[in-house]
Motif scaffolding. Structure first.
Motif, PDB file in Angstrom:
ATOM      1  N   LEU A 124      18.074  27.988  25.702  1.00 49.18           N
ATOM      2  CA  LEU A 124      17.749  29.236  26.370  1.00 49.18           C
ATOM      3  C   LEU A 124      18.815  29.446  27.520  1.00 49.18           C
ATOM      4  CD1 LEU A 124      14.017  28.584  27.054  1.00 49.18           C
ATOM      5  CD2 LEU A 124      14.899  30.153  25.688  1.00 49.18           C
ATOM      6  N   ILE A 125      19.207  28.403  28.241  1.00 49.85           N
ATOM      7  CA  ILE A 125      20.329  28.792  29.232  1.00 49.85           C
ATOM      8  C   ILE A 125      21.638  29.037  28.761  1.00 49.85           C
ATOM      9  CG2 ILE A 125      21.801  27.490  30.878  1.00 49.85           C
ATOM     10  CD1 ILE A 125      19.493  25.836  31.623  1.00 49.85           C
ATOM     11  N   TYR A 127      22.140  30.658  25.823  1.00 49.75           N
ATOM     12  CA  TYR A 127      21.951  31.858  25.224  1.00 49.75           C
ATOM     13  C   TYR A 127      21.989  33.068  26.336  1.00 49.75           C
ATOM     14  CZ  TYR A 127      20.134  35.968  22.317  1.00 49.75           C
ATOM     15  OH  TYR A 127      20.008  37.182  21.813  1.00 49.75           O
ATOM     16  N   ALA A 128      21.387  32.739  27.515  1.00 50.07           N
ATOM     17  CA  ALA A 128      21.150  33.627  28.537  1.00 50.07           C
ATOM     18  C   ALA A 128      22.602  33.791  29.295  1.00 50.07           C
ATOM     19  CB  ALA A 128      20.332  33.234  29.521  1.00 50.07           C
TER      20      ALA A 128
END
Length: 590
Positions: A124-125, A127-128
């Motif tokens: 998630l980190i 990709y963000a």
């Protein structure tokens, strides 16, 4: 050949890991252009010469491509592990020093990060932040700091309450000076080992998210990309595309993981005392005395002529390593002196022993006790009555030797204990109690013993002399001997001993490092914690009650965490698990 001890092995492994890292990184930089060169005339070649790892579907050299990809992964691992370790150091220190509110917030953050699946949060980190090099580094750095933060937080909280830091603060030493001189040397080994152990995890997680498509872009060669692309060709029999990059990745991770674990040894002062090197010879940490399930009972007659056995010690376990000083503490009547007499084979005639006494790898039989007693095995007794009142001091300590060398050596020892030369020609009744005590301590320094058993060696001595005696025992341990110190002075023992063994009701209830007595939370048994609370710096909380006794639990009794958790027969007892395992027993609470 020069033999390597454990400390040198740790340094060697760490040096090998650093050398491997530097070589792969340099090779990756040097061959970055050659690794991208395509040549369809050599595509899909198997491992061999001149292509050690074979070639891929575009004719690229897999050896050069693997080195380049691993170099990229190493750079990411170093940067991410470094950022994460510094973050852990800052947050751990702030949590321990900035009050309850800050501690609660940081602890909540740790629980939050650890509550989310690791790889999911990392994806998630990354990709963000747009994936790529920046996204991977920040993602790895923000997900790997939690464990090290907890370690540093606990270390700082323990150091804050340490006696030497509290004393320095009362003497007016500044906060920054305390932090630099007293706290940083204790935190640096934790930080360094945490950093090294975090590095292989960072590489592994970078390869994992890149393999899943959430890490580096295909234009950036990395191990994760190589493994991801190779999956398409495994079914065609091109196994070398995944095997060699995968093996090199596993080797890198395992090498740094092992090096990080072994690096703890050179950073530990207690380990430094146990591992020594002297020119071309070395001696290893070795168990010189191993006491297993030791028991002592006394035969006595009850009504009439019925003979019974009175058990005094049961299932007692102690180990003493070469180069180690072990303090044995406990209340009067717990079996400390009986243990010393049992090791030397000087128990009363009506005493019987059980269990095993292993000295230097072999059973300590009665014949061996006689042969070693006074030579390799030396006792510093508790009572001055061990001195023969009708024999002069000199012949007693020199064991009958009359040569000039032994007289001069004894005089040198006596000078260290403020005893004059003429003491050798005096009888014990002509000396004071303190002088006789110093004479007894001299017996441990006269020869070259391998195991010294000191049974309450310092009562009645001035504090300066007590410190001198304890430092001499410490010197003997540092020179390779084992020292078993039986004492009631726990505070003094903690200043020199490596380990503390707690006796309670004739058995061993705790075997802890001396450092564990800096805090009550690091001790396991209630009696050990009571001893900690009875120290002067901890409030002198007296231990009330009577001498407890040992009782076998009924068969099948579950080991519960609270007193009286088994059956009615066991109400009001503290369950105790054996140090060496085996049966479960309970000790009636004081």
């Amino acid at each position: 050949m020069r033999r390597w001890n454990g400390r040198m092995t740790a340094v060697f492994l760490f040096g090998l890991a650093v050398l491997f890292l530097a070589a792969v990184t340099a090779a990756g930089w040097g061959f970055s252009e050659e690794a991208l060169v395509t040549d369809f005339s050599r595509k899909n070649l198997g491992p061999g010469m001149p292509y050690l790892f074979g070639t891929d579907w575009l004719g690229r050299d897999m050896f050069l491509r693997t080195l380049t990809g691993l170099s990229m992964s190493i750079r990411i691992g170093i940067l991410a592990a470094g950022v994460s370790s510094v973050l852990a150091l800052l947050l751990g220190t702030l949590a321990a020093t900035m009050g309850r509110t800050v501690d609660a917030v940081i602890t909540w953050m740790i629980d939050l990060v650890m509550g989310i699946p690791h790889i999911l949060l990392l994806i998630l980190i990354s990709y963000a932040l747009g994936k790529g090099f920046k996204g991977v580094v920040i993602g790895v750095a923000l997900t790997h700091w939690t464990s090290l933060t907890r370690v540093i937080r606990g270390e700082v909280m323990q150091l804050k309450e340490a006696l030497y830091i509290r004393t320095a603060r009362k003497l007016g030493v500044g906060t920054w000076e305390i932090a630099w001189k007293h706290m940083f040397p204790h935190l640096f080994p934790q930080f360094l080992v945490g950093l090294i152990l975090m590095f292989p995890h960072a590489i592994l997680h970078e390869a994992s998210i890149t393999f899943l498509g959430f890490g580096l872009s295909p234009e950036q060669p990395a191990i994760g990309i190589i493994l991801s692309e190779s999956m398409k060709y495994l079914a065609m029999g091109r196994w070398w595309l995944a095997l060699f990059p995968g093996l090199l990745l596993v080797f890198t991770v395992v090498l740094f993981d092992v090096a990080g674990e072994r690096l703890i040894e050179p950073q530990d002062p207690a380990s430094a005392r146990m591992w020594r090197r002297d020119n071309d010879t070395c001696w290893k940490k070795k168990v010189i005395l191993d006491i297993r399930n030791f028991s002592v009972s006394f035969e006595q007659y009850e009504s009439g002529f019925r003979k019974t056995g009175l058990p005094v010690i049961r299932n007692l376990d102690v180990k003493v390593h070469a180069g180690e000083m072990v303090a044995v503490v406990g209340s009067s009547g717990s079996g400390k002196s009986l243990l010393a007499h049992g090791i030397l084979g000087i128990l009363p005639y009506n005493a019987s022993m059980g269990g095993e006494l292993i000295y230097d790898g072999a059973p300590l039989t009665g014949e061996r006790q006689k042969a070693l007693r006074g030579n390799e095995l030396v006792l510093v007794p508790q009572s001055v009555a061990f001195l023969d009142p009708l024999m002069k001091i000199g012949p007693q300590i020199r064991k009958g030797k009359k040569d000039r060398a032994s007289r001069e050596k004894l005089n040198e020892i006596f000078r260290g204990y403020h005893l004059k030369e003429e003491v050798q020609e005096q009888y014990p009744f002509e000396l004071s109690g303190g002088m006789n005590r110093r004479v007894l301590v001299s017996t441990a320094l006269m020869g070259n013993p391998r195991l010294i058993i000191a049974d309450e060696p310092t009562p009645g001595l001035h504090m300066d002399m007590v410190r001198r005696v304890m430092s001499h025992f410490r010197e003997l341990a540092d020179q390779g001997a084992g020292v078993l110190l039986i004492t009631h002075d726990l505070e003094q023992a903690l200043q020199e001993a490596d380990r503390v063994v707690v006796f309670y009701a004739g058995t061993t209830v705790e075997d802890a490092r001396a450092e564990d007595f800096q805090s009550e939370e690091t001790l396991r048994h209630p009696y050990s914690r009571a001893l900690w609370r009875a120290l002067p710096q901890n409030g002198l909380q007296f231990i009330r009650g009577t001498q407890p006794y040992v009782k076998d639990l009924p068969e099948g009794c579950p080991f519960g965490p609270r007193c009286g958790s088994c059956t009615e027969e066991c109400k009001g007892v503290i369950p105790v698990r054996e140090i060496r395992g085996g049966s479960v027993r309970c000790i009636h609470a004081v």
